[in-house]
Every structure is written in C-alpha cells, then in structure tokens.
Design a protein around this motif. Sequence first.
Motif, mmCIF file in Angstrom:
data_model
loop_
_atom_site.group_PDB
_atom_site.id
_atom_site.type_symbol
_atom_site.label_atom_id
_atom_site.label_comp_id
_atom_site.label_asym_id
_atom_site.label_seq_id
_atom_site.Cartn_x
_atom_site.Cartn_y
_atom_site.Cartn_z
ATOM 1 N N ALA A 2 -30.241 119.041 61.879
ATOM 2 C CA ALA A 2 -29.545 117.702 62.284
ATOM 3 C C ALA A 2 -30.653 116.303 62.334
ATOM 4 O O ALA A 2 -30.064 115.482 61.902
ATOM 5 C CB ALA A 2 -28.623 118.019 63.862
ATOM 6 N N ASN A 238 -19.530 118.439 59.674
ATOM 7 C CA ASN A 238 -19.403 118.459 60.843
ATOM 8 C C ASN A 238 -21.188 120.022 60.271
ATOM 9 O O ASN A 238 -22.029 120.131 61.038
ATOM 10 C CB ASN A 238 -18.030 119.652 60.883
ATOM 11 C CG ASN A 238 -17.437 118.824 61.805
ATOM 12 O OD1 ASN A 238 -17.196 117.921 63.227
ATOM 13 N ND2 ASN A 238 -16.419 118.985 61.648
ATOM 14 N N TRP A 239 -20.574 120.344 59.254
ATOM 15 C CA TRP A 239 -20.635 122.018 58.535
ATOM 16 C C TRP A 239 -22.745 121.350 58.123
ATOM 17 O O TRP A 239 -23.825 122.310 58.770
ATOM 18 C CB TRP A 239 -20.992 122.581 58.180
ATOM 19 C CG TRP A 239 -21.449 123.620 57.598
ATOM 20 C CD1 TRP A 239 -21.550 124.999 58.144
ATOM 21 C CD2 TRP A 239 -21.923 123.720 56.228
ATOM 22 N NE1 TRP A 239 -22.285 125.471 57.342
ATOM 23 C CE2 TRP A 239 -22.793 125.336 56.133
ATOM 24 C CE3 TRP A 239 -22.028 122.965 54.948
ATOM 25 C CZ2 TRP A 239 -23.409 125.375 55.140
ATOM 26 C CZ3 TRP A 239 -23.623 123.491 54.334
ATOM 27 C CH2 TRP A 239 -23.667 124.729 54.102
ATOM 28 N N GLN A 242 -25.914 120.629 60.210
ATOM 29 C CA GLN A 242 -26.307 121.225 60.849
ATOM 30 C C GLN A 242 -26.860 123.084 60.443
ATOM 31 O O GLN A 242 -27.291 123.338 60.735
ATOM 32 C CB GLN A 242 -24.629 121.758 62.336
ATOM 33 C CG GLN A 242 -24.868 120.910 63.025
ATOM 34 C CD GLN A 242 -25.518 120.125 63.931
ATOM 35 O OE1 GLN A 242 -26.688 121.300 64.304
ATOM 36 N NE2 GLN A 242 -25.466 119.327 64.475
ATOM 37 N N SER A 243 -26.808 122.448 59.204
ATOM 38 C CA SER A 243 -26.483 123.772 58.522
ATOM 39 C C SER A 243 -28.517 124.231 58.053
ATOM 40 O O SER A 243 -28.725 125.665 57.170
ATOM 41 C CB SER A 243 -25.740 123.847 56.874
ATOM 42 O OG SER A 243 -26.745 122.206 56.180
#
Length: 277
Positions: A2, A238-239, A242-243
């Motif tokens: 992130a 969102n994804w 953080q992935s």
Amino acid sequence: MAASYEDRILRVLAYIHDHLDGDLSLDTLADVAAMSRFHWHRVFRALTGETCAQAVRRIRLHRAAVWLVQDGLTIAQIASQAGYPSQGSFSRAFSDAYGSSPAAFRRAGQLRLPNPDLKTGSYPMHDVITRTEPARRLAGLPHQGAYYEIGKSFEAFGAICESRGLWPQVGAVLGVYFDSPDVVAEADLRSFAGAEFSGDAVPDGMEEVTLAGGKTAVLTFKGPYSGIHAAYDSLFGNWLPQSGEEPADQPCFEIYLNNPRDTAPEELLTEICLPLK
C-alpha cells in the motif's frame, strides 16, 4: 505494498508542483508513477478522489494564489505562468476554485485553500481473486463511444453469429476496454465486443483481438451493467493498493457469465479482469 502506491501518488504530486510550466500530460505523469498508462489514471482517481487533470488544475491554481498574495506579478503574468492561454480563462478557473476573482483575492491578501471538491470515500467491497488466464483469440466488432453503449455492438455481433451459423465456433463472450473513461472523452473511448473464436478465419466484417493471458486479478460483479463503474473503483481503490500486485501494460476486459436476454439484471454476473505483471 500500500505504501508503494502511496509513494507513487506523492511522487506524482511532487512532480506536478515542481514542473508547473512543463509537460504535465497524463502519459508523462504515468511515466513518473512508473505504472502502465492503461491503469495509472484509474488508480490515481480511485486513491485521491480526483483525476490527474483535476490535480494539475488544483495545484496550478494554488500556486497562482500564492503568487497573487506574495509576488508583484501582474494577473496576466500569473495566468501565463500557471499554464493558462489567456487571463480570461485563468480568471474563470480561479473564480470557480476560490469563490472570488484573482483581483478580489489579491485585495483580500489572505491565502486560502481552494474550495474542496474531492469525492474520496469508501468503495463497496467486492471479493477479488488472482488466477492465470489463458491466451485468447477473439472475433468481434470494435466499438467507439460510451462504454455503456457497447450493447449495440454485442447485438450486432450476435446477429452475425446467428445468421451465419457461427455459434459452434464461439466460446466465452468478452468485452475489451482499451481506454480509461476518467481521462478519455466519452466519444473517443475504444472497446471491443466479441467472443473467443475457434474457427480458422475471422468472419468477414469482424475483427480479431488477441489477449495475452497470464496472471490476472478477477472481480466478480453481480448486478446490472450500470453498476460496473463502481466495481472498477473497488478494484483499483480498495484491492489493488493492498494486494502487493501491479497492473500489466494491457487493457482490462470483462467476461460475461450469463446472457442479459434471459437473465434478470440483478442476477447478471460479470468477471472484471485486470492483467497483472
């Protein structure tokens, strides 16, 4: 990871601040971010609530506000240094952002932040998986214009397949979306409506598109096609940050798992596919 996306945002914002009179095109900012031009603009908007172009405008106007209060430049000189072609266009943009004309702002002598117009917020959560997609050869029809109007190209594709008896050679139905609707004018958006095709030659009147395959993030969206844009915001806002993943330099595509002709809109299933490095 992130923090990596945060670092890219901060790096781009710093670059804009340091190069207000330079090339701040969208492709240049994607290079600064070291991210695929296909996806950088979506990531930036999802994480900041504004497009790259809006950020450039905001920062240029903020710098102009500083010049108005602290420097002895004329308004015409400030307009030029802020990248505006005329004093009139600068004055209109400044008034929209600050609620007063440049001259009135200068007389007030107080440096204020522009009126906030960010739309950053939490996006709906959707489950995302990663999987290895096969390489695909598609046959279909190109579409230019609003993505929500691609249905007419799918209708024409289906009619051709029906009239020529091509369905035995047709597999999964896909849409390929080559541009970001956040940065490309709606009338200029390029997409492709088609399906996997196993025949020898692409039928007359159709075009061929190949997808490389490989590691892919897949978000399964359930509901009417009108809600897909918000699902993209979830994927990129969102994804992705953080992935631990990074987009490949390839366009997004969608796989349609059921048929809108015989499926209620709320039951439609669409796989939104983001190729990864």
